[in-house]
Motif scaffolding. Sequence first.
Motif, PDB file in Angstrom:
ATOM      1  N   LEU A 192     -39.151 -40.175  13.515  1.00  0.00           N
ATOM      2  CA  LEU A 192     -39.534 -40.645  14.838  1.00  0.00           C
ATOM      3  C   LEU A 192     -38.484 -40.278  15.879  1.00  0.00           C
ATOM      4  CD1 LEU A 192     -41.570 -42.268  16.522  1.00  0.00           C
ATOM      5  CD2 LEU A 192     -40.225 -44.308  16.009  1.00  0.00           C
ATOM      6  N   GLU A 193     -37.214 -40.394  15.500  1.00  0.00           N
ATOM      7  CA  GLU A 193     -36.147 -40.128  16.467  1.00  0.00           C
ATOM      8  C   GLU A 193     -35.990 -38.651  16.798  1.00  0.00           C
ATOM      9  OE1 GLU A 193     -33.127 -42.153  14.189  1.00  0.00           O
ATOM     10  OE2 GLU A 193     -32.923 -43.638  15.782  1.00  0.00           O
ATOM     11  N   THR A 194     -36.625 -37.791  15.994  1.00  0.00           N
ATOM     12  CA  THR A 194     -36.531 -36.353  16.264  1.00  0.00           C
ATOM     13  C   THR A 194     -37.530 -35.889  17.325  1.00  0.00           C
ATOM     14  OG1 THR A 194     -38.110 -35.828  14.489  1.00  0.00           O
ATOM     15  CG2 THR A 194     -35.764 -35.941  13.895  1.00  0.00           C
ATOM     16  N   ASN A 246     -30.202 -47.034  23.041  1.00  0.00           N
ATOM     17  CA  ASN A 246     -30.030 -46.675  24.454  1.00  0.00           C
ATOM     18  C   ASN A 246     -31.034 -45.622  24.905  1.00  0.00           C
ATOM     19  OD1 ASN A 246     -27.926 -48.458  24.901  1.00  0.00           O
ATOM     20  ND2 ASN A 246     -26.366 -46.967  24.263  1.00  0.00           N
ATOM     21  N   ARG A 247     -31.386 -44.718  23.997  1.00  0.00           N
ATOM     22  CA  ARG A 247     -32.336 -43.669  24.366  1.00  0.00           C
ATOM     23  C   ARG A 247     -33.695 -44.273  24.714  1.00  0.00           C
ATOM     24  NH1 ARG A 247     -35.304 -39.396  20.364  1.00  0.00           N
ATOM     25  NH2 ARG A 247     -36.242 -38.067  21.974  1.00  0.00           N
ATOM     26  N   ILE A 248     -34.185 -45.201  23.883  1.00  0.00           N
ATOM     27  CA  ILE A 248     -35.468 -45.853  24.139  1.00  0.00           C
ATOM     28  C   ILE A 248     -35.397 -46.646  25.446  1.00  0.00           C
ATOM     29  CG2 ILE A 248     -37.111 -47.564  23.314  1.00  0.00           C
ATOM     30  CD1 ILE A 248     -37.221 -44.966  21.799  1.00  0.00           C
ATOM     31  N   CYS A 250     -37.097 -47.208  31.125  1.00  0.00           N
ATOM     32  CA  CYS A 250     -36.726 -47.292  32.542  1.00  0.00           C
ATOM     33  C   CYS A 250     -37.323 -46.135  33.343  1.00  0.00           C
ATOM     34  CB  CYS A 250     -35.206 -47.309  32.686  1.00  0.00           C
ATOM     35  SG  CYS A 250     -34.434 -48.842  32.126  1.00  0.00           S
ATOM     36  N   SER A 251     -37.355 -44.955  32.748  1.00  0.00           N
ATOM     37  CA  SER A 251     -37.914 -43.804  33.455  1.00  0.00           C
ATOM     38  C   SER A 251     -39.416 -43.958  33.659  1.00  0.00           C
ATOM     39  CB  SER A 251     -37.611 -42.510  32.695  1.00  0.00           C
ATOM     40  OG  SER A 251     -38.295 -42.477  31.458  1.00  0.00           O
ATOM     41  N   ILE A 252     -40.106 -44.581  32.679  1.00  0.00           N
ATOM     42  CA  ILE A 252     -41.547 -44.798  32.792  1.00  0.00           C
ATOM     43  C   ILE A 252     -41.865 -45.785  33.910  1.00  0.00           C
ATOM     44  CG2 ILE A 252     -43.539 -45.861  31.669  1.00  0.00           C
ATOM     45  CD1 ILE A 252     -43.163 -43.110  30.688  1.00  0.00           C
ATOM     46  N   VAL A 253     -41.209 -46.930  33.910  1.00  0.00           N
ATOM     47  CA  VAL A 253     -41.530 -47.969  34.893  1.00  0.00           C
ATOM     48  C   VAL A 253     -41.044 -47.612  36.293  1.00  0.00           C
ATOM     49  CG1 VAL A 253     -41.540 -49.785  33.162  1.00  0.00           C
ATOM     50  CG2 VAL A 253     -39.431 -49.298  34.400  1.00  0.00           C
ATOM     51  N   SER A 254     -40.178 -46.624  36.408  1.00  0.00           N
ATOM     52  CA  SER A 254     -39.690 -46.240  37.735  1.00  0.00           C
ATOM     53  C   SER A 254     -40.555 -45.174  38.392  1.00  0.00           C
ATOM     54  CB  SER A 254     -38.243 -45.739  37.639  1.00  0.00           C
ATOM     55  OG  SER A 254     -38.174 -44.570  36.841  1.00  0.00           O
ATOM     56  N   MET A 255     -41.557 -44.661  37.653  1.00  0.00           N
ATOM     57  CA  MET A 255     -42.450 -43.654  38.232  1.00  0.00           C
ATOM     58  C   MET A 255     -43.166 -44.234  39.431  1.00  0.00           C
ATOM     59  SD  MET A 255     -44.230 -41.717  35.007  1.00  0.00           S
ATOM     60  CE  MET A 255     -43.262 -40.754  33.844  1.00  0.00           C
TER      61      MET A 255
END
Length: 722
Positions: free
Chosen positions: A5-7, A34-36, A41-46
């Motif tokens: 999954l992490e790949t 931290n990656r998730i 954060c990037s999704i909700v900031s769209m």
Amino acid sequence: MMSPLETLPNEVFIIIFSHLSWLEMLTSLWSLNNRINNLICSIVSMNDSKRKSGLIMKDLGLSYNECHSRLLPLLDHSSLLPFCSSIRHMCFDGRNSIDCDSICEWMFFQKNDKKILRFPNLKSLTITQCYLSESLTQSLSVLVQDQLDELTLACDIDMFNDLDYEIPRLQSKYGKLKKLFKYFLRELFSSRSRLTYLRLDIGRCQDVYLIDQCIKLFSPSSQNPVSNKFLPYSTTLCRLYIHIRYTYILEHIIKHVPSLEQLTIKFNRTLHIAPPSISFIEKSSKSNESWFNKVPKLRYFSLKTIILNDLEFTYLKWLLNNLNHVEKLKLHLGSDIIKQADQDIWESPIDANFVQRHCLPDIINKIIYFDFFISCHIRLQPIDVENVVNSFKCHPLFVSRQWANIKCFYNPIVSCLHLFSTYVNPTLRFYNGLVTHSYLFHWPNIQYIAIDLHPSLYVFLQQLDEIFSCVSPIKVYTENYRSCEELDFQSSLAEPFKVCLSKVEDIHFRNITKLKFGNAFTSIGYASNESTERSKERARVLAHLISMPLQLKDLLVENFKWLLHVIAYTLDHLKKNALSTVRYAEFGIPSCNLGSNESAYIGKHLVPFLSIYMPNLHSLHLWRPDDFPWTTIRPDIPNTCFRMNSIRRWIRSLTTPESIVQHVSIFEQDLCQLVEQLKHFVFLHIRGDINHQKVEAYQAMVQNRFPNSRSFVNTSKFSLWL
């Protein structure tokens, strides 16, 4: 060692996360690593024109306790500071909860006796179907001057009626709220606001905007306490979409938006030219006045309205001449079905000369783009349609401007001519059951359509997903069916579901999530006497249509009795578990006090029906002609010549203390049964009409029976957020 999954690349994660709500991401995925966290954060900031993310407080199916005992403390946790900082957009919808009244709690937290904004980078706020409270009005006032760039505000349809409360002991409360609301509106169009985009729906507003109050509201000499500190016009507002009732509101607002670049106006229905006199309008229309000095930066103007008479055409022409410096002009005009004596202009040929004379300013040197849609009820022969189209191809103005590619449809069912400049898929011409072609004005991004029950319905439905890929809701008119051949209603309605039954059963909607059956939801009685055969035919149609969506979430039925007919007459045509996915339902239920015995007792079937067929329901909206309880306590009234006298005696007894106690008890039983039978239920909204003596009694009962909830009760509205 990394898991498979992490790949996965970030792009795949973003696609997966985009199908989850912010609540699901927060409760299931936050703090995994931290990656998730960064991806969430990037999704909700769209925040773009196609998709606004952020905190969308609607359709969550959350109870009041879940929101205020679980989510709010979670947002205050220090580990979620990056998440809160990434929020740029928030949306509150009063349709599914009383969240609008809780905005202060969502937006701010208390620290050292000071309110601190939870979301420091919040720039956009959407509030729909909200009932403004004192705290909400004050919070919005703070946000528009210190935080927001964009605001969408659509008020509850009953709010303005309640602001004019006639009960003396409540006049002070609503008088203060009305005053705050007026000050807030003035702030929106002053330098106190930092908004660049405003979408404001106050089309239901009536008494708040009497013309003398409107002048005073926007006057620099208004006794607003901030008038000495701020300029009486907005220095930042560039885009304005406003839904209003009266034309003079526009005329006053236009003086306070000098930086405006885009203006979209929608009138509640028609151009309300009141109270100015006819002579005033005619005199103004002959002037060469221009609004260039008032809105010099305006480049885009869009207007949607119905034109009833020649006076309104005169006003439209005056308005267009005032805005002749725009570069893009978009008009959506319609006529009324009912012909009036002063409709000479609508009786003239609807062609190129008509459009130039009545739908364009006299001077059009600046206009580059001109889009229009005109819908007019008029009788034409088929050959006239071709003449209308050719008139644009021969007209010097439209040829020189390259505006000659005009389309024209004539719907013989409703005797309506549709004239438009927007590109339209030619395959739409085959189906005459589309109630209105106004959607053509929004092609290809059509998101809503309305249809009649026409014999060729199944042909249209077969191609619905391909033709209208963006459509989610469908409105079906079940009563106002008309045929150009005057076919019998029952036979024409049943035809596609008999002859082409196999084709109908094979139709499945991928994108449709909302069905609405009926013309309008009002507080008028929903009892009707009609033949059993007609009820069966309509029930068959409803059963098939309800079975077509793969994921039906919203179901609105004007008359709840129609659904009972589906179960009684055509259950074999209803797909198994077709209603189990419904989360939001809206029904009209007849009076428990008036009407026949059969009609008065319809409400008793409500909860049993919901528990069997809609077990996952979250929100329920009911339209009632009178009281809020849907189970009657009225005794059977014999069908004799003295029946009306018996009903009158019953109605007179409803205001006695004994009757109020009885109705409080039966309403409590109704509410308890609803909550006990539906395990996922969180929100109930009822529009009705009760005596003011019942308001406090119902409010006390709800607070006592559901102490961990939030409720609202007045003479026309009941809301309960569990």
